[in-house]
Every structure is written in C-alpha cells, then in structure tokens.
Design an enzyme around this catalytic site. Sequence first.
Site, PDB file in Angstrom:
ATOM      1  N   ASP A  75       0.794  -1.162  -0.195  1.00  0.00           N
ATOM      2  CA  ASP A  75       0.132   0.171  -0.117  1.00  0.00           C
ATOM      3  C   ASP A  75       0.729   1.268   0.001  1.00  0.00           C
ATOM      4  OD1 ASP A  75       0.740  -0.745   2.796  1.00  0.00           O
ATOM      5  OD2 ASP A  75      -0.770   0.918   3.604  1.00  0.00           O
ATOM      6  N   GLU A 136       0.191  -0.495   5.969  1.00  0.00           N
ATOM      7  CA  GLU A 136       0.907  -0.232   6.658  1.00  0.00           C
ATOM      8  C   GLU A 136       0.909   1.548   6.627  1.00  0.00           C
ATOM      9  OE1 GLU A 136       5.019   1.591   7.715  1.00  0.00           O
ATOM     10  OE2 GLU A 136       4.080   1.992   6.076  1.00  0.00           O
TER      11      GLU A 136
END
Length: 384
Positions: A75, A136
């Site tokens: 991500d 994250e």
Amino acid sequence: MTNIPENTLDPVELTKALINHPSVTPVDAGAMDRVQQTLESLGFACERLKFGEIENLYARRGTASPNLCFAGHTDVVPEGALDGWRSDPFAATIENGVLTGRGAVDMKGGIAAWIAAVSRFEQVPGSLSFLITGDEEGEALDGTKKVVEHLRQTGEVIDHCIVGEPTSSAVLGDMIKVGRRGSINATITVTGKQGHVAYPQRALNPIPVLVAIMAELDGRVLDEGYERFLPSNLEITTFDVANKTTNLIPQTATGRINIRFNPTHSGASLQAWIEEVCARQAERSGAAIEVKAAISGEAFLTEAGPFVDVIQDAIRNVLKVEADPSTTGGTSDARFIRALCPVVEFGLVGQTMHQVNEATPVQDLYDLTDAYAALIAKYFKVFA
C-alpha cells in the site's frame, strides 16, 4: 549498470509493475496478486490473509530453519497534487536514470529488490519467507499486526526479519534501523459548566483546567535518552474549544498529545502518568476529565550481534559504506514483528517518500538487490 544474472528477475521491471497498481490504502488494486504470482513462480507457497478489507500475504519456501523473513507493504499514500507530478504517479516512468512513481521508494522498490535477490537462489540451507501487508500506511489494524497474531497462533517460526523500509538517508546503505521509538496518542476532554462570562461563579470554565493539565504534562522532562535513542518527547498536537461566542464560558475543552518514547518507558506507564495528572486536576477543579489513550507501538531495540553484523557486512562489502545503526524516525511495522523475532530495517534512500515525484535512481534498485543477495548468502553461512 549492474548485470542481471541469467534466469533471475529484474528489480526495475518488477518495481514498475508494482507501481502501476494504484494501491492507495486500503485499496489493493491487484498489487498483492502481482506479488503472489511472482513468488509462486519462484516456488513459494503463498497464504493470503484478508482481515477486514485489507489484503495480506505470507509466503514461504522451504521447511527447515533458520527462516529469514522479508517484510514489506504494497500500500502507498495518496498521490497528492497531480499537477505537481512529472508523470502519472501510477504509470512508472524512467528518465535520465531515475524511476518515478508512487511507491518507488516506500516501498515497492524494496519489495522488488528483495524478490529479485531471492530469485538468484535456487535453494538455501533453511527457509525464506515474505510477510507483505496492504495496511502499513493506514491505521495498521488489519495488516502486519493481525498477520503476526495469526503466525503465532499457528506456530510459524521466523528466526530473523528484514523490513524493506527506505531507511537510507543520503546514500544507499548509510543507515539501517535497529529500533524504533514507541508512540502513544492521548485525547483529553475537560467538561465544566457552561455559563455567562459576567457570572463566572455560576459556571465552571474547562479551559484553565486543560491549560493546567497540558502545562504539567509538557513541563516534565521524560528522560535524558537511552542507548541509541534520543530523549523521549511530548508534543501538544491540538487544543480545541470551538467557542465562537464572546460572552460565553464553554462547557468543554479538548486537547491531544503525542509522545514518542524510548525504552525507558512503556506505553502503559505513560498512559498511567497521563491519567494520574488528569485525576489530580479533576479533584482540584471539580471538572469531569476523560482520557482516551491509544498506544500504536512500543519502543524496541535489536541489540548489536551476529544478525546486525550480517547486514552491516553486506552493506560494507557491496555498497562500500558504513551503515549507521539508527533508531530515528517514526513507527513502522517492525514494531509488530519484534514480537516474533529480531528485526532490522534496511532499504532505499527515503528522501522523496510520500512526496510528489517520489523517485529512486535505477542504479539504486540494482545495487540494493546486490546488497540483499549478499545479505541472504551471508545470513545462511552464519545461522544455518
């Protein structure tokens, strides 16, 4: 340019492919599928772990110990102002030897470099594994934290872990992260009694109470530092009353603080101190005070020893620099992985992470792959 060994993967091409998936947290956009397909082509057994709307992956090749794991995230943060980008942030481009795109350094480039390094090894005297998350850059509730819980419950043993965050400061390999400070956020709400400013005896103003709390919290010297850590610091991040009326004593006042702390403290000890200060002020003033605290990570330190030596030796031999074992910066998913095994972070130069025109020199991707390959080879010589 570094020559790519025959029948191994090109980290630049894989980085470009990953960037082209617009995986802004919590959207995956096919990025995890790309990683899984690539790892399966290298003989890894992949387990997809979806928690909430977050895609996660644990992959392993081999059954013997030691198990060296690489952790990373697919991500990325939002692209920001599009008119500031030299090119489409999710269509990776190379110009003058520089690869540009969202996630180039944070951290699709790191993932690609480690996968490319692994592709150079048909087998190792142990196991290689990957822990890849899609959460994250977000709240990190359904990502690595949940995967770590799953691995512990299923008895999966990871002996050591490399996190591919962009730790390098000015040149590739000049800094690794051997620890991180912990972080606690606290929201403090003081509730008094609303009233007319001309009749303060009929009201209870929450603002002076909150001011006193913040002054006491901010006035404490938390510590003088800790091995490899700067002193802990408390920052007041907001102070809100939302009172637009000039002759009104408001009913509530809210403040928020963040503390970044070294191993001198725990999140629980700091929360207890904040609550103690607020309880004293509540008794003194008669106001109601509510504390909502959230500990996003504890401080940790991976001590100097053979594992850190392996990483520093690989950097020294391949990149010809001395890596500073640092604990600076914010939090990372290493704070969760530390519950499983010793963990060190090492990756690309992070100067452009989260910025418009996030970019990395192509040569850095090849050099990082070489360093990762040397690290893997050295690791199994030392620990197998």
